[in-house]
Design a protein around this motif. Sequence first.
Motif, PDB file in Angstrom:
ATOM      1  N   MET A 503      -0.311  -8.947  -8.595  1.00 11.48           N
ATOM      2  CA  MET A 503      -0.549  -7.618  -9.154  1.00 11.48           C
ATOM      3  C   MET A 503      -0.382  -6.530  -8.087  1.00 11.48           C
ATOM      4  O   MET A 503       0.076  -5.426  -8.373  1.00 11.48           O
ATOM      5  CB  MET A 503      -1.945  -7.542  -9.768  1.00 11.48           C
ATOM      6  N   ALA A 504      -0.734  -6.858  -6.840  1.00 10.62           N
ATOM      7  CA  ALA A 504      -0.540  -5.898  -5.753  1.00 10.62           C
ATOM      8  C   ALA A 504       0.945  -5.589  -5.582  1.00 10.62           C
ATOM      9  O   ALA A 504       1.335  -4.443  -5.323  1.00 10.62           O
ATOM     10  CB  ALA A 504      -1.134  -6.427  -4.451  1.00 10.62           C
ATOM     11  N   GLY A 505       1.791  -6.612  -5.733  1.00  4.71           N
ATOM     12  CA  GLY A 505       3.228  -6.389  -5.641  1.00  4.71           C
ATOM     13  C   GLY A 505       3.739  -5.488  -6.754  1.00  4.71           C
ATOM     14  O   GLY A 505       4.549  -4.583  -6.524  1.00  4.71           O
ATOM     15  N   ALA A 506       3.261  -5.720  -7.989  1.00  2.00           N
ATOM     16  CA  ALA A 506       3.694  -4.912  -9.132  1.00  2.00           C
ATOM     17  C   ALA A 506       3.249  -3.457  -8.977  1.00  2.00           C
ATOM     18  O   ALA A 506       4.032  -2.520  -9.189  1.00  2.00           O
ATOM     19  CB  ALA A 506       3.147  -5.505 -10.420  1.00  2.00           C
ATOM     20  N   TYR A 507       1.987  -3.254  -8.598  1.00  7.05           N
ATOM     21  CA  TYR A 507       1.473  -1.892  -8.446  1.00  7.05           C
ATOM     22  C   TYR A 507       2.081  -1.197  -7.227  1.00  7.05           C
ATOM     23  O   TYR A 507       2.290   0.019  -7.231  1.00  7.05           O
ATOM     24  CB  TYR A 507      -0.053  -1.913  -8.363  1.00  7.05           C
ATOM     25  N   ALA A 508       2.376  -1.953  -6.182  1.00 11.16           N
ATOM     26  CA  ALA A 508       3.037  -1.359  -5.018  1.00 11.16           C
ATOM     27  C   ALA A 508       4.443  -0.887  -5.383  1.00 11.16           C
ATOM     28  O   ALA A 508       4.937   0.112  -4.855  1.00 11.16           O
ATOM     29  CB  ALA A 508       3.094  -2.359  -3.868  1.00 11.16           C
ATOM     30  N   THR A 509       5.093  -1.610  -6.291  1.00 18.42           N
ATOM     31  CA  THR A 509       6.418  -1.197  -6.766  1.00 18.42           C
ATOM     32  C   THR A 509       6.325   0.128  -7.518  1.00 18.42           C
ATOM     33  O   THR A 509       7.178   1.011  -7.359  1.00 18.42           O
ATOM     34  CB  THR A 509       7.033  -2.286  -7.659  1.00 18.42           C
ATOM     35  N   LYS A 577      -5.996   1.169 -12.474  1.00 13.08           N
ATOM     36  CA  LYS A 577      -6.341   0.668 -13.807  1.00 13.08           C
ATOM     37  C   LYS A 577      -7.354  -0.455 -13.684  1.00 13.08           C
ATOM     38  O   LYS A 577      -7.282  -1.302 -12.795  1.00 13.08           O
ATOM     39  CB  LYS A 577      -5.089   0.135 -14.521  1.00 13.08           C
ATOM     40  N   THR A 578      -8.330  -0.435 -14.599  1.00  8.72           N
ATOM     41  CA  THR A 578      -9.345  -1.483 -14.683  1.00  8.72           C
ATOM     42  C   THR A 578      -8.876  -2.588 -15.621  1.00  8.72           C
ATOM     43  O   THR A 578      -7.965  -2.398 -16.426  1.00  8.72           O
ATOM     44  CB  THR A 578     -10.654  -0.903 -15.228  1.00  8.72           C
ATOM     45  N   GLY A 579      -9.527  -3.723 -15.525  1.00  7.68           N
ATOM     46  CA  GLY A 579      -9.223  -4.828 -16.429  1.00  7.68           C
ATOM     47  C   GLY A 579     -10.378  -5.796 -16.512  1.00  7.68           C
ATOM     48  O   GLY A 579     -11.009  -6.098 -15.497  1.00  7.68           O
ATOM     49  N   THR A 580     -10.696  -6.238 -17.726  1.00 10.71           N
ATOM     50  CA  THR A 580     -11.758  -7.230 -17.939  1.00 10.71           C
ATOM     51  C   THR A 580     -11.232  -8.241 -18.937  1.00 10.71           C
ATOM     52  O   THR A 580     -10.883  -7.880 -20.059  1.00 10.71           O
ATOM     53  CB  THR A 580     -13.044  -6.578 -18.484  1.00 10.71           C
ATOM     54  N   SER A 581     -11.141  -9.502 -18.564  1.00  8.57           N
ATOM     55  CA  SER A 581     -10.485 -10.492 -19.411  1.00  8.57           C
ATOM     56  C   SER A 581     -11.414 -11.022 -20.498  1.00  8.57           C
ATOM     57  O   SER A 581     -12.607 -10.697 -20.551  1.00  8.57           O
ATOM     58  CB  SER A 581      -9.960 -11.654 -18.562  1.00  8.57           C
ATOM     59  N   GLU A 582     -10.842 -11.866 -21.327  1.00 12.08           N
ATOM     60  CA  GLU A 582     -11.567 -12.445 -22.449  1.00 12.08           C
ATOM     61  C   GLU A 582     -12.882 -13.088 -22.004  1.00 12.08           C
ATOM     62  O   GLU A 582     -12.933 -13.842 -21.037  1.00 12.08           O
ATOM     63  CB  GLU A 582     -10.673 -13.505 -23.123  1.00 12.08           C
ATOM     64  N   ASN A 583     -13.943 -12.745 -22.723  1.00 16.61           N
ATOM     65  CA  ASN A 583     -15.280 -13.275 -22.429  1.00 16.61           C
ATOM     66  C   ASN A 583     -15.750 -12.937 -21.019  1.00 16.61           C
ATOM     67  O   ASN A 583     -16.610 -13.622 -20.467  1.00 16.61           O
ATOM     68  CB  ASN A 583     -15.338 -14.795 -22.655  1.00 16.61           C
ATOM     69  N   ASN A 584     -15.170 -11.889 -20.437  1.00 20.87           N
ATOM     70  CA  ASN A 584     -15.610 -11.414 -19.129  1.00 20.87           C
ATOM     71  C   ASN A 584     -15.512 -12.489 -18.043  1.00 20.87           C
ATOM     72  O   ASN A 584     -16.339 -12.578 -17.142  1.00 20.87           O
ATOM     73  CB  ASN A 584     -17.047 -10.892 -19.206  1.00 20.87           C
ATOM     74  N   LYS A 585     -14.445 -13.299 -18.111  1.00 20.18           N
ATOM     75  CA  LYS A 585     -14.254 -14.349 -17.114  1.00 20.18           C
ATOM     76  C   LYS A 585     -13.644 -13.808 -15.824  1.00 20.18           C
ATOM     77  O   LYS A 585     -13.735 -14.455 -14.778  1.00 20.18           O
ATOM     78  CB  LYS A 585     -13.376 -15.459 -17.686  1.00 20.18           C
ATOM     79  N   SER A 586     -13.001 -12.645 -15.911  1.00 18.92           N
ATOM     80  CA  SER A 586     -12.490 -12.001 -14.704  1.00 18.92           C
ATOM     81  C   SER A 586     -12.565 -10.497 -14.889  1.00 18.92           C
ATOM     82  O   SER A 586     -12.530  -9.991 -16.017  1.00 18.92           O
ATOM     83  CB  SER A 586     -11.036 -12.421 -14.413  1.00 18.92           C
ATOM     84  N   ALA A 587     -12.704  -9.786 -13.781  1.00 16.29           N
ATOM     85  CA  ALA A 587     -12.776  -8.323 -13.803  1.00 16.29           C
ATOM     86  C   ALA A 587     -11.913  -7.798 -12.663  1.00 16.29           C
ATOM     87  O   ALA A 587     -12.012  -8.285 -11.529  1.00 16.29           O
ATOM     88  CB  ALA A 587     -14.219  -7.854 -13.639  1.00 16.29           C
ATOM     89  N   TRP A 588     -11.073  -6.798 -12.953  1.00 18.15           N
ATOM     90  CA  TRP A 588     -10.053  -6.362 -12.005  1.00 18.15           C
ATOM     91  C   TRP A 588     -10.079  -4.848 -11.795  1.00 18.15           C
ATOM     92  O   TRP A 588     -10.429  -4.086 -12.690  1.00 18.15           O
ATOM     93  CB  TRP A 588      -8.660  -6.706 -12.526  1.00 18.15           C
ATOM     94  N   PHE A 589      -9.663  -4.442 -10.606  1.00 21.38           N
ATOM     95  CA  PHE A 589      -9.325  -3.048 -10.376  1.00 21.38           C
ATOM     96  C   PHE A 589      -8.088  -3.031  -9.493  1.00 21.38           C
ATOM     97  O   PHE A 589      -8.113  -3.496  -8.346  1.00 21.38           O
ATOM     98  CB  PHE A 589     -10.452  -2.259  -9.722  1.00 21.38           C
ATOM     99  N   ALA A 590      -6.974  -2.532 -10.058  1.00 17.82           N
ATOM    100  CA  ALA A 590      -5.706  -2.442  -9.345  1.00 17.82           C
ATOM    101  C   ALA A 590      -5.378  -0.969  -9.176  1.00 17.82           C
ATOM    102  O   ALA A 590      -5.271  -0.239 -10.168  1.00 17.82           O
ATOM    103  CB  ALA A 590      -4.604  -3.148 -10.132  1.00 17.82           C
ATOM    104  N   ALA A 591      -5.239  -0.522  -7.946  1.00 14.52           N
ATOM    105  CA  ALA A 591      -5.046   0.916  -7.729  1.00 14.52           C
ATOM    106  C   ALA A 591      -4.327   1.168  -6.414  1.00 14.52           C
ATOM    107  O   ALA A 591      -4.223   0.284  -5.553  1.00 14.52           O
ATOM    108  CB  ALA A 591      -6.401   1.632  -7.740  1.00 14.52           C
ATOM    109  N   TYR A 592      -3.862   2.409  -6.261  1.00 16.69           N
ATOM    110  CA  TYR A 592      -3.141   2.754  -5.038  1.00 16.69           C
ATOM    111  C   TYR A 592      -3.269   4.229  -4.710  1.00 16.69           C
ATOM    112  O   TYR A 592      -3.539   5.068  -5.573  1.00 16.69           O
ATOM    113  CB  TYR A 592      -1.660   2.379  -5.158  1.00 16.69           C
ATOM    114  N   THR A 593      -3.124   4.498  -3.435  1.00 18.42           N
ATOM    115  CA  THR A 593      -2.968   5.850  -2.910  1.00 18.42           C
ATOM    116  C   THR A 593      -1.508   5.953  -2.459  1.00 18.42           C
ATOM    117  O   THR A 593      -0.785   4.947  -2.489  1.00 18.42           O
ATOM    118  CB  THR A 593      -3.900   6.092  -1.714  1.00 18.42           C
ATOM    119  N   PRO A 594      -1.048   7.110  -2.016  1.00 15.36           N
ATOM    120  CA  PRO A 594       0.334   7.166  -1.526  1.00 15.36           C
ATOM    121  C   PRO A 594       0.586   6.244  -0.334  1.00 15.36           C
ATOM    122  O   PRO A 594       1.739   5.901  -0.056  1.00 15.36           O
ATOM    123  CB  PRO A 594       0.496   8.644  -1.117  1.00 15.36           C
ATOM    124  N   ASP A 595      -0.487   5.821   0.351  1.00 19.04           N
ATOM    125  CA  ASP A 595      -0.338   5.029   1.582  1.00 19.04           C
ATOM    126  C   ASP A 595      -0.703   3.556   1.438  1.00 19.04           C
ATOM    127  O   ASP A 595      -0.359   2.754   2.307  1.00 19.04           O
ATOM    128  CB  ASP A 595      -1.239   5.612   2.693  1.00 19.04           C
TER     129      ASP A 595
END
Length: 745
Positions: A503-509, A577-595
Amino acid sequence: MGRADARRAQGRESRRAAKSGGIRRLFTWRKMLGTFLGFCLLIMGAFVALYMYVDIPKANALAERQSNVYQYSDGTVLTRTGDGVNRQIVDLSEVPKEVQHTFVAAENKTFYQDQGVDLKGTARGLLNTLTGKGKQGGSTITQQYVKNYYLTQDPTISRKLKELVISLKVDQQKSKSEILAGYINTAYYGRGASGIQAAAQAYYGVDAKDLNVSQGAYLAALLQAPSQYDWSSATETGRKLVKDRWGYTLDNMVEMHWLGKSERDKLEFPVPDKPKPAKGMEGQTGYLVEAANKELDKQGITAEVRRTGGWTFTLNIDRKRQKELEKAVDRQLESKLDRKGNKVDATVQAGATSVDPKTGAVVALYGGVDYVKHYISNATRQDYQPASTFKPLVLASALENESKTQGGDLIGVNTRYDGTSKRPVVGSDTPFAPQNEDGVSYGDVTVQKAMNNSINSVFAQMVVDVGPSAVKKTALDLGLPDKNFPERPAITLGTMNASTWDMAGAYATLDNHGKKITPFIVKSAKHRDRTVEPVKGVGDQVISRKSADTITSVLQGVVESGSGSKAANASYQAAGKTGTSENNKSAWFAAYTPDLTTVVALFGESPKDGGGQVTLTGTANSGRANGGGFPAEIWADYTLDALNGGSGARFDLPDVERGQVTLPSSPPNTPSAPESPTPPPSQEPSRPAQSPSDKPSPPASQSPEPPASQSPEPPASQSPGLPDGGADSGGPGNGNNVAKNPPGQ
């Protein structure tokens, strides 16, 4: 003139006949046979000369090998490996006869009859070396022993020719028992184990003398690809391959009358023990080394090559940022957990990957509490769903394909959708009607509002409007793996598998204006004999700049006034963007600054053997552990320090796709939520209910939202928090998904 023409024609015919006769005289069968025999004699003479010239050398003295050094990007030593060889020589008499036979059955059935070489296999290996196809199997046990004990692993023609000659001489001078003993005592089995004694301990916790035939067959099968076939870390394909080779080995033993058919039929695959990390791998060190080694494997610097020693691996890991990431996890998560007294807290696993969006360099990585306590890296594991962090990729595909809504509007920031909870999608062969978080219906909303509130119903319809196959293609182009990735509307909830690294690769793109970023951790790999170029971190333009920058603009709104508000800070610009999977089995925060691009995730993993996925609800007694909570707080803590207290860099977004807007003539006839919907008591956030940052905003029809680029960035304390509409809202676990093939099944 007629006679002159005839004479000229006759002359031409004579010359052709003379020329043809000359060629026939040159290529008579006698001359061709003589040339062939002469060539054969020349080859034989050259081989005899080579045989006379090449002697059996001294052993390559692995005991004198150097260690490998892993260091941070600034040259500071991270760790050293291979100071000593994990090997204990055992006599062949100590290895059960049937276990000896497993190695012969797996590698070289004619071992006891051949002359030590396989000319056909060697010729194939030489051809592959000449054509650049790398190593090729087919060598005899004697040849493999010679390569391990006397020579190097370099796939060069000179080494292969020496291997051939020395193998013939060794076969003449040593008994088959001596050769087999040398082979199983020098071969590399993975897990840092050289030789059968170390391998027996590493995989089954027993001495070589106590191995059974089934375990021996697994160890013999391992030798073909130790890293790929290690059961604990193998992919599904790797597990299938090693199981097939285990069966192949036993079947060969039956064929050679070394094992009875009835006994063979009773044998079950011997799943090895979990690996025990090597010393010096404590804390995050082991995770960093493991990630580097996986990357090196793909570049041809395999475990077999690395164990010869003498390598210096410089990682992209920034020592300061690495420490800041570890501290952020400790402050924002570990200090709040009661791992011994709270059953839910005992299941919480955190992982993170931080990437330079301009180069792809992985500058910090968090794999878990401690490599020696939790062997699986939470940064690179791909067994959990990325949930709603996938929604920006849905919008990216819509923009890139210039998709339109069912009403014919070009999709953009201001395009409007029906945000009714459980709204059935229109235009799909697969029925799908996901519930929004807490069942909230938002009515008619813009795409910006839908992303801020992570409204499942909107993005479910958007996937159908774009086409699931087109959405998947965009996601793969951005760097997601094709892992449990069905082409159905449910993918809008992030029901495929991906790691924080992916996901870091996708958001970095996206951060890099649509130019492909591939995360890589090895900055350089140097040896006295060779230097290996690092992975290329920056690739081609995979989506247009306009599409990527539009996503950045939208994701700024998520941080400024949406579910990611806890990551907001006046000291930097952020999009996420935040993310919480089915039944709260995983919780995500994928984000970026210009740097800097960073993805943080929590995973609910059972501490029992097998480590099944469990819910995170109740983590630190805080109700639902969604992506806007602990992951966003870790991200914000780390990012502020990683940017040395902030950054003046700003997103350069010259062109944002606004889309087309068709306003409804009358309000949609759909149920709407109360003005201040409140989560059920069991899902109450940990902060006091009266805090503005914990109250969700009203539906869009009651609170119109301006475009992201027009929204001023408020201080974090004034940003209203919103619940995350992750996949747990629409998955099969709560009965609200009416798709024929619900996600997660």
